[in-house]
Design an enzyme around this catalytic site. Sequence first.
Site: not given
Length: 618
Positions: A354-355, A357, A359, A377, A404, A421, A478
């Site tokens: 998540a980090a 934040g 998204k 995270d 984890d 992600d 990405c």
Amino acid sequence: MGSRRHKNKQAAPPTLEEFQARKEKKANRKLEKGKRPSTTQGDEVSDRKKKKSKPFKKSRKEEEEVVEEDKDLPEVDLEELSKARKSLFDDEEDDDEAGLVDEELKDEFDLEQEYDYDEDEDNDAHPIFSDDDDEADLEELNAQNMEALSKKLDEEEAEEAEEAEMELVEAENMQPRADILPTEEQEEMMAQETPNLTSTRTRMIEIVKVLENFKTLGAEGRSRGEYVDRLLKDICEYFGYTPFLAEKLFNLFSPAEAMEFFEANEIARPITIRTNTLKTRRRDLAQTLVNRGVNLQPIGSWTKVGLQIFDSQVPIGATPEYLAGHYILQAASSFLPVIALDPHENERILDMAAAPGGKTTYISAMMKNTGCVFANDANKSRTKSLIANIHRLGCTNTIVCNYDAREFPKVIGGFDRILLDAPCSGTGVIGKDQSVKVSRTEKDFIQIPHLQKQLLLSAIDSVDCNSKHGGVIVYSTCSVAVEEDEAVIDYALRKRPNVKLVDTGLAIGKEAFTSYRGKKFHPSVKLARRYYPHTYNVDGFFVAKFQKIGPSSFDDNQASAKEKETAARKEALEEGIIHSDFATFEDEEDDKYIEKSVKNNLLKKGVNPKAKRPSNEK
């Protein structure tokens, strides 16, 4: 000489008023002549002629003086004099002009001359170049034949364009082309000299042209591989990539598109912000920022919350609106996985990585602060920025955790939707982080996909297949590398037959590869979407959407991260990472590296690796 020629030039034609005055004067003269008797007119004319015909007589003394002077002068040959005159001034038209002087002056000043303007008008009515023939050839345009004539004109234009293109191609083919590739001697000289980036760029452009039409433009005795090798060397020299990464990225595109991709990575992507719909609307936010001196516009029709910033008179990350949580600085490509996830109100959703934040807060805004969002995270230090953004944007339905991600669903499961992600090599965000050009090695493209596969399988096992509207997993990276994108989701489809790929629902994006360098993927992989900086002006990105259609086995749900790691390594050894397509292992070569590594470790500890070890030591 010059003054005489000046006088011989014809003056400007008379003006209309002068011409009318002359015409009236002429008419009056004709009337006066008609009134006079004919005898008188004849006598006057004869007297006038007589007066003009009488020559001026010189006296005897003057004639004698002239004769004596002529005798004293030398004889002159007139022909030679005229020839010398012509050769000196090179004016062969003087004699002709001299004979025409009187006539021209007479024509100019004779008031009795009459101009026949009617004949001139008749001549003007029939110009030399007439369009009558062309007009006769054209059909009369009407409503019936308008479409046919328009079609005919379009066909003629198309034929002309095709002929022009053919002529251009033939001219290029006929023109001898210089050899672009340097010789061995030239390469040695280039290696010793300072690199000339201008000539390197020119050579790259020329090589791309040859590769796009190698059959026609390729030099005799040169293979396509030679051109590709030279181009890759120039790319490494000009853009600063390692040979390994340059070749990996080059193989994703055609030569021309690859150059566009490398060029786009040299330019930073536009600054974009996402409106926090929990506190404001995009229109109101845009108006407020414009009043503060920010030049902006909406990103595109595919998003309703994004704004692109062109320039700003105030720091865009320190405005009162930013501090109040009305917007967040977020890359446009990061909107895509959340749009594909399509969260609904009152659902349980997990963001596995998540980090910082962006998204997570977007998911909360789409859910209107209902339901529950688990923001996880694995890196505890990164959760600080995650918590800060959650508080600033006013997200009250979010729980932050630090596990984890491979521990899911053993920790907690039964989610309606999961967004993964995944951590990646970052080959899609080189414009932000130029260090990727030299920091990524072949080892990274083996280890990172290995982790991504475990995370994706954990996400699939953590979703509730019986969810009313959910059972959705979105996988995004990405990166533009096939090993991290298509290969990972193809692996998941083979290992988890209880999921299928579905349409992402995104308005933009290119289809994913179904085959790459001899490797065939599942046909449904084409439903995933790829994004490149040179096509959509966003960071390089990959988005795939799964739908879970059946439950996972009990063993998969209860496995820990360590057990999953062990199983993944075993599968990697059996399958050769990806069926031995992207990486092959040679045991003999590996043994050499292992032995060398052991010796180095012993040397670091101060132990002689050649010394005999006691039998009780292993």
